[in-house]
Scaffold this active site. Structure first.
Site, PDB file in Angstrom:
ATOM      1  N   PHE A   1       0.904  -1.293   0.164  1.00 32.94           N
ATOM      2  CA  PHE A   1       0.191   0.036   0.053  1.00 32.94           C
ATOM      3  C   PHE A   1       0.860   1.404   0.017  1.00 32.94           C
ATOM      4  CE2 PHE A   1      -2.774  -3.242   1.767  1.00 32.94           C
ATOM      5  CZ  PHE A   1      -4.322  -2.932   0.890  1.00 32.94           C
ATOM      6  N   ARG A   2       2.447   1.286   1.060  1.00 31.65           N
ATOM      7  CA  ARG A   2       2.758   2.049   0.983  1.00 31.65           C
ATOM      8  C   ARG A   2       4.075   2.539   0.036  1.00 31.65           C
ATOM      9  NH1 ARG A   2      -0.311   1.027   5.562  1.00 31.65           N
ATOM     10  NH2 ARG A   2      -1.670   2.324   6.946  1.00 31.65           N
TER      11      ARG A   2
ATOM     12  N   GLN B   1       0.727  -8.362   9.942  1.00 32.34           N
ATOM     13  CA  GLN B   1      -0.255  -6.925   9.383  1.00 32.34           C
ATOM     14  C   GLN B   1      -0.637  -7.471   8.712  1.00 32.34           C
ATOM     15  OE1 GLN B   1       3.511  -4.471   9.919  1.00 32.34           O
ATOM     16  NE2 GLN B   1       2.372  -3.044  10.608  1.00 32.34           N
TER      17      GLN B   1
ATOM     18  N   HIS C   1      -4.502  -7.411  10.642  1.00 37.20           N
ATOM     19  CA  HIS C   1      -5.360  -6.741  10.414  1.00 37.20           C
ATOM     20  C   HIS C   1      -6.112  -7.061   9.721  1.00 37.20           C
ATOM     21  CE1 HIS C   1      -1.718  -3.639  10.252  1.00 37.20           C
ATOM     22  NE2 HIS C   1      -2.422  -2.815  11.724  1.00 37.20           N
TER      23      HIS C   1
ATOM     24  N   CYS D   1     -30.085 -10.138   3.319  1.00 42.82           N
ATOM     25  CA  CYS D   1     -30.627  -8.964   4.662  1.00 42.82           C
ATOM     26  C   CYS D   1     -30.181  -7.860   3.740  1.00 42.82           C
ATOM     27  CB  CYS D   1     -30.006  -9.178   6.076  1.00 42.82           C
ATOM     28  SG  CYS D   1     -28.495  -8.340   5.550  1.00 42.82           S
TER      29      CYS D   1
END
Length: 252
Positions: free
Chosen positions: A35-36, A103, A123, A159
């Protein structure tokens, strides 16, 4: 490099309770996007769209969220465990693995053969999707098929509630039972190896230092520097899978 491996090998020979703490750098070798990094997912998407309250309140953010996960699921379902995951399995097989604290949300440690109860997923796990209203569970494989059919925002078949991967979004707390187990293992281990983590995301990033303060040896294996490099017993700037497998050659 040989000296680093010899030192780490010495630590592993003496250790009886080894914790492996893994970050995104471990799974990128399996094709899982991080991600980073400069080319990571946050270079393509605005992180603001991924806050939990935005997911709940904004249809536009939900569409962006699921667009990203459509891309992520494709990589996830093609990924296979790599050398780092197999190294953890070797530690388990020789009776030294206390637990894996990760993580990562890809489930690759379990795919490599580590028992579910020994993998503490701080996570969450993207292979699981849950209805936020009734709690019905789906698999990521099911939901990927829906997304491929053109469904932009998956809803629960039972639902009509919002579905969300069982991962921790910005603004959500870490699962407290998992965090407490991770902190306990860090407090009671005798060696913690932090592999492939930048150690910047809290509270997870504080776990290696907890182990250090509790008397364990702590090793960081990461390609890039971290803020804790000077606070641990050994820091190795190499690929984690390569270093771990080289270290375990004679131990296993």
């Amino acid at each position: 490099m040989k000296n680093y491996i010899d030192v780490l090998k010495g630590y592993l020979k003496e250790a009886k309770k080894v914790v492996i703490f893994t970050g995104a750098g471990v799974s990128t070798d399996s094709g899982i996007p991080d991600f980073r990094s400069p080319s990571g997912l946050w270079s393509k998407y605005n992180p603001e769209d991924f806050y939990f309250h935005r997911f709940l309140t904004s249809e536009s953010s939900r569409k962006t969220y699921w667009k990203m996960y459509k891309e992520f699921f494709k990589a996830l379902h093609q990924a296979k465990p790599n050398a780092a995951h197999h190294a953890c399995k070797i530690l388990f097989d020789i009776g030294k693995l206390y637990c894996v604290i990760t993580q990562n949300v890809d489930g690759l440690h379990q795919e490599a053969g580590i028992p579910e109860e020994l993998v503490l997923e701080l996570h969450g796990n993207a292979r699981k999707v849950r209805c936020l209203s009734c709690g019905k569970n789906y698999t990521s494989v099911e939901i990927e098929k829906w997304l491929e059919r053109g469904i932009e925002i998956p809803l629960c078949e039972d639902c009509g509630g919002l579905l969300k991967p069982a991962t921790v979004s910005f603004g959500q707390s870490l699962p407290q039972d998992v965090l407490k187990k991770a902190e306990f293992c860090a407090h009671t281990c005798d060696l913690l190896i932090a592999a492939g983590s930048s150690l910047t995301v809290y509270p997870a990033a504080g776990i290696p230092l907890l182990a250090k303060r509790s008397g364990a040896k702590v090793v960081i294996i990461n390609l890039e520097p971290t803020a804790y490099d000077d606070s641990v017993d050994l820091c190795i700037r190499e690929n984690a899978g390569f270093i771990l497998m080289e270290t375990l050659k004679d131990l296993s």
